[in-house]
Each structure stands twice: as structure tokens, then as C-alpha cells.
Design a protein around this motif. Sequence first.
Motif, PDB file in Angstrom:
ATOM      1  N   LYS A  94       0.855  -1.180   0.000  1.00  0.00           N
ATOM      2  CA  LYS A  94       0.000   0.000   0.000  1.00  0.00           C
ATOM      3  C   LYS A  94       0.896   1.237   0.000  1.00  0.00           C
ATOM      4  O   LYS A  94       1.800   1.347   0.824  1.00  0.00           O
ATOM      5  CB  LYS A  94      -0.911   0.002   1.224  1.00  0.00           C
ATOM      6  N   PHE A  95       0.596   2.173  -0.894  1.00  0.00           N
ATOM      7  CA  PHE A  95       1.367   3.409  -0.963  1.00  0.00           C
ATOM      8  C   PHE A  95       0.586   4.520  -0.262  1.00  0.00           C
ATOM      9  O   PHE A  95      -0.576   4.764  -0.585  1.00  0.00           O
ATOM     10  CB  PHE A  95       1.671   3.789  -2.417  1.00  0.00           C
ATOM     11  N   ILE A  96       1.233   5.167   0.690  1.00  0.00           N
ATOM     12  CA  ILE A  96       0.566   6.216   1.460  1.00  0.00           C
ATOM     13  C   ILE A  96       0.504   7.485   0.622  1.00  0.00           C
ATOM     14  O   ILE A  96       1.531   8.028   0.199  1.00  0.00           O
ATOM     15  CB  ILE A  96       1.309   6.504   2.772  1.00  0.00           C
ATOM     16  N   ILE A  97      -0.702   7.947   0.393  1.00  0.00           N
ATOM     17  CA  ILE A  97      -0.910   9.198  -0.334  1.00  0.00           C
ATOM     18  C   ILE A  97      -1.012  10.359   0.643  1.00  0.00           C
ATOM     19  O   ILE A  97      -0.492  11.442   0.423  1.00  0.00           O
ATOM     20  CB  ILE A  97      -2.195   9.124  -1.193  1.00  0.00           C
ATOM     21  N   ASP A  98      -1.672  10.126   1.766  1.00  0.00           N
ATOM     22  CA  ASP A  98      -1.796  11.146   2.811  1.00  0.00           C
ATOM     23  C   ASP A  98      -1.833  10.441   4.161  1.00  0.00           C
ATOM     24  O   ASP A  98      -2.554   9.457   4.323  1.00  0.00           O
ATOM     25  CB  ASP A  98      -3.069  11.968   2.611  1.00  0.00           C
ATOM     26  N   GLY A  99      -1.046  10.947   5.118  1.00  0.00           N
ATOM     27  CA  GLY A  99      -1.052  10.372   6.458  1.00  0.00           C
ATOM     28  C   GLY A  99       0.271   9.801   6.897  1.00  0.00           C
ATOM     29  O   GLY A  99       0.375   9.208   7.971  1.00  0.00           O
ATOM     30  N   GLN A 100       1.330   9.991   6.090  1.00  0.00           N
ATOM     31  CA  GLN A 100       2.611   9.404   6.470  1.00  0.00           C
ATOM     32  C   GLN A 100       3.199  10.055   7.714  1.00  0.00           C
ATOM     33  O   GLN A 100       3.945   9.414   8.466  1.00  0.00           O
ATOM     34  CB  GLN A 100       3.614   9.473   5.314  1.00  0.00           C
ATOM     35  N   GLN A 101       2.861  11.331   7.994  1.00  0.00           N
ATOM     36  CA  GLN A 101       3.370  11.980   9.210  1.00  0.00           C
ATOM     37  C   GLN A 101       2.883  11.216  10.441  1.00  0.00           C
ATOM     38  O   GLN A 101       3.633  10.897  11.357  1.00  0.00           O
ATOM     39  CB  GLN A 101       2.909  13.441   9.272  1.00  0.00           C
ATOM     40  N   ARG A 102       1.590  10.897  10.402  1.00  0.00           N
ATOM     41  CA  ARG A 102       0.961  10.200  11.526  1.00  0.00           C
ATOM     42  C   ARG A 102       1.479   8.758  11.639  1.00  0.00           C
ATOM     43  O   ARG A 102       1.791   8.275  12.720  1.00  0.00           O
ATOM     44  CB  ARG A 102      -0.558  10.221  11.310  1.00  0.00           C
ATOM     45  N   LEU A 103       1.556   8.072  10.500  1.00  0.00           N
ATOM     46  CA  LEU A 103       1.995   6.675  10.522  1.00  0.00           C
ATOM     47  C   LEU A 103       3.470   6.547  10.911  1.00  0.00           C
ATOM     48  O   LEU A 103       3.853   5.611  11.616  1.00  0.00           O
ATOM     49  CB  LEU A 103       1.787   6.028   9.158  1.00  0.00           C
ATOM     50  N   THR A 104       4.287   7.474  10.467  1.00  0.00           N
ATOM     51  CA  THR A 104       5.698   7.436  10.841  1.00  0.00           C
ATOM     52  C   THR A 104       5.848   7.623  12.345  1.00  0.00           C
ATOM     53  O   THR A 104       6.583   6.885  13.013  1.00  0.00           O
ATOM     54  CB  THR A 104       6.490   8.528  10.087  1.00  0.00           C
ATOM     55  N   THR A 105       5.146   8.611  12.886  1.00  0.00           N
ATOM     56  CA  THR A 105       5.228   8.861  14.324  1.00  0.00           C
ATOM     57  C   THR A 105       4.686   7.681  15.112  1.00  0.00           C
ATOM     58  O   THR A 105       5.248   7.293  16.147  1.00  0.00           O
ATOM     59  CB  THR A 105       4.452  10.137  14.690  1.00  0.00           C
TER      60      THR A 105
END
Length: 611
Positions: free
Chosen positions: A80-91
Motif C-alpha cells: 500500500k502506498f501512502i498518499i496522505d497520512g505518512q506523518q501520523r503513521l511514521t510517528t
Amino acid sequence: MKEIRGDAKTIRQLLSGNKYAIDYYQREYKWEPKQVQELLEDLAGKFLNDFDPSHEPEAIENYGHYFLGSIIVSQKEIKKFIIDGQQRLTTLSLLLIFLHNLQKDRPDKVKLDDLIFSERHRKKSFNLDVEERNACMEALFNNVSFDDTDQPESVKNIVARYANIKEYFPQDLTKEALPYFIDWLIENVHIVEITAYSDEDAYTIFETMNDRGLSLSPTDMLKGFLLANISDEAKKVQANQLWKKRVSELIELGKDEEADAIKTWLRSQYAQTIRERKKGAVPGDFDRISTEFHRWVRDHKLKMGLNKNADFVRFIERDFAFYSRQYLQLREASISLKPGLEEVFYNAQHGFTLQYPLLLAPLNPDDDPGIINQKIRLAASFLDILLARRLWNFRTITYNTMQYAMFVVMRDIRGKAPTELVTIMRQKLDAEPEVFASNERLLLHQQNYNAIYQFLARITDYIETQSGIPSRYSEYIATGKTRYEVEHIWANKHQRHSDEFSSSADFYEYRNRIGGLLLLPKSFNASYGDLPYADKLPHYYGQNLLAQSLNSQCYDHNPGFLRYKERSGLLFQPHKEFKKADLDARQKLYQKIAEEIWNPERLNRLLESIP
């Protein structure tokens, strides 16, 4: 547009057995310390509302749930490629790694490995799988240091935010509550995953949500509530224009600054309670304002004096206008040195965000500008002294450690006149059990590099300005190729000191004591750092005054410095050689300079010096 699916998932459902990658139009990982801090506060607050150590683990099922927002992904084969929300998922991934390490040696640990990585063909890969980040994530997972020099921006930020998680993670959750919190986090915290099956559709959703989203922020909702209670249409328009103008100024300063300004203002003037540090404690005003200030104002409007139309007008046109302007000026002073507000900058160099509500607490909208400036300088100086003492004594100044004490000070100084401020703050400093003399062995270690750097910068700048030399503090703390570094007077060569240290461990401990350190340009350390002291000594004379003071030439033709030495009574002396006794003498000298810089009498002098 093809099929689009939205599923609410727990953290376990989201991450277990799934691989996420970052798509090409995603920005770097850019979360800042305050966003990590706020996330941890929110999660801890929600969990602690229900937690009781007498509960059985299955009671978690009935605890409250927390919505962490949504992410948009594009499904491509098994990834799955993150289009929006990588800030939250990374944290979130960093938090899970931290929790994995925190509970590693506990018998009641909760299995988290499969939410962090998966293994295939005996090869481990992270569930948030971004090639340039993998080495860094591997180091964090294995709890080993990682050198982020020359690394991409995202990697540098990941290393820094992981350190913030370690710093801000609430102590209340580290003991008996830890396995309960981990279970709650992975089972009761939800994210909505919006899945598209083509890049085109995924980007359309991303663009729509970011450009034409209709969700209101807490700031918008507070404004709406306040304006709805103003019946005079002309006054409502005027109040709205003022609000929009100030919010725009705050947003220019940085992301979420408008919300931070409102939280800071409301906490400083109205918070009467805070969550007590005991089991089963409920959130107080201080906590609720952080997470839901718009609801808190609505619930406490009568206590805040918001009864009729004119009160709401005053609240925006006088109170909001005044405190948000002061907050804006304080934040600007925290970013770059402003004459008269240097202590605000010094406190910010320690990352101490709790200073803002405390600095606003004594201010009144009717104070004249001179009184406002005096109150801010007094409160900022109090904090400067308090933080320096704690750091000198290896005491932490993290948000979670300090918030209760700062709330009490904030509440006690609210609205006070300058003379009352000095009395209260002197009493609080006098009650502190530790002063600079309490720790004669201050040394550099892995966790306090920034604190030691700041001590050296302040000490170096202080003795220079006291000797009539213009301040170079900005130069000492600047970044870039010409930056300064902490320099060890002793090179890392135990064999040169084996006559005084039979143990290499004893040598390394002594070598790191602050009396054996200087602040010098990076280029100096690269050129001379490994040389014996006798070879470095002539070169020290060409550096700052703290380094020069090791050399006998400093005491020949230096009238400003000699006058300061005589006036202060400090035992400056040249050191032809630098043995253990010499380092001990410098250690004592640095301590005495610190006592002079961070002397509580500074508060009384400030009170007397400002008309």
C-alpha cells in the motif's frame, strides 16, 4: 473513478501483516516536537481517564476509544502506498518501537514485533517500508545510536522525533500502567484507512481533502461560539476581522501556532486545576484546554465572566487581542535574540515550551508596556535560573516532569505586580533543594550534550561581556560549517594520563567533566583536538576568552578581563600543564561563574533597574 473503500481500523488491524510505502508526491517527514508532545498528551489523557491498576487486562475492551484521523492509500499488488497520512503513521511507528524497547525486559510485555516489521525468507522489513529510512529504523529498533550526518531531512527528523518520544513519554505510563496502555493503544485507537485502486483516484481524493476539506479546527469552533454570542452585527464583523487578522499573523509564524497561542492564553489566565499525580485522577483545566479548548470555554463561560453580549466582545477585542499579541512577540523572541528578552531565547534553546503560559500568567491587558516588559523579564529570568540549576544537577526538564510544578507557579503568579512576582519567585528558588554547589561533578554524557553546550556558550559569553567584549553568543550557537563544538581539553588518549588514572573508565569520566571542556570552532577540534595539551595551549590564546584564560598571555595585556577578574574575585589562573588538579580547579571556576550568572539576586536587580 474506480472503487474506493473506507475502513475504520485499530492500530493492530492497520499494521499487522500490511506493508506501507511512501509515494513520490509525499513530502518529507516533518513533524516537530510539539506535535509529538501533543499526540502523547492526548493519548495518555484518554487512556488515564479509564485506567485503574486493579483492573484485569480484559477491562481494556471497555475503555474509551480514540480516533487518530484518516490515511489515504493506493493499493498496488501486495503493498500500500501512502498518499496522505505518512506523518501520523511514521510517528506511530516510532512510538511502537519506543514501547517495544521500553518493555523489553518486562515479564508482562505485549508483543509488538509484528506491528513494526515482518520477516520473509529470513529477511526483516519494516511495515512502514521506506528504503532510505530503514537503516535508521533498524538502529532505533535495536536501541543503538545512529549517526544522521549527511542523511536526508526525513531521517534526521525521525531520529529527533524518536528522542522527543523518549523525552515526552509520560512517567505515569512507564510502570504498572505500561502493558495496559500498549494494549489500549493497539486495540482502542482507530484510524480510517481510505483505499483507492489507482494512483489517479488516490491523488484526486488527496487533493480534494486537502484543498476543499470542510472540517473545522478547534480555533474555528471557538471563534464560531464567541461570535454567535455577539448580537450587535457591526461589533460581530469587527471582532471577526480582528480574529482573522491575528490568526493569520500566528499562522505565518508556524503550523498550529494559532491553536498554541489560544491554549497558552487560556491556561495562563483561567486554568485552576491539573490532573493530579495519582491513580484514577481525572483531567483538570490545564489538561482539557490542551485537548479541547473550544469545548472548555463553552463549559466554563460563566466562570470566565462571559455572561452577556459585551463580555464576548471584550473577550475578543481586549483579551484575545492582548494575549495573542504577547504570545506572538514571545515566540518571535524564542526564535531570535531580542534585546531585553534574551532569557526567553535561552529558555527556548532548552526546548522548554512550558515557559509561554508562565510568562503570560502575570500579565494584565491594562498593564502599561513598561510593566509588561518587566513582568516578562522577571518570569523568564526565574525560569532561566531554575532550568540551569536542574540541568547542572542532572535533573530532567521534560514537559511531563515539569508541567505540574510550572502549573503551580503559573497559578501563583497570575496577575501579580512585579514586586509580588519577585517575592514569590525568590521563595520558590530558595525552596529548591539543589543549587550549583550540589553537584561538583557535572560532566558531559550522551543525554545532556545540548545542556552542556548551552552552559559553555553562556559562560563564555558572560565572562567576555563582563570584560567589555561585545557579545558573541549568537556566533557560539549558530549552525552551519562555521559552527562551534564542545572541545575536550584532554584528547581521548588514556595512555597520556596513566600516571594519574590507572583505570581508563576513571579517565574518561574525568575527561568529560565540564571543567575540562571548552566551546571552540569545529575546525579547531579537527585540527588540534588530538594534540597533547602543551601543543594546543598556544592555539587557545587565539580563541574565545574562556580558552584564552588557560594561557598566561591572557593575564599580561588584557585590562578589561583583569578588571573583571578583580571585581568578581573569581580564581582565574593560567595552566602551563593540565593535570587532574588543574581540571579540578577549572571545574570549581566554572561552578562559581555559573553561580554568578544564575544568581537569584538577578531578580531583585531587574526590579530595581527598570523604572
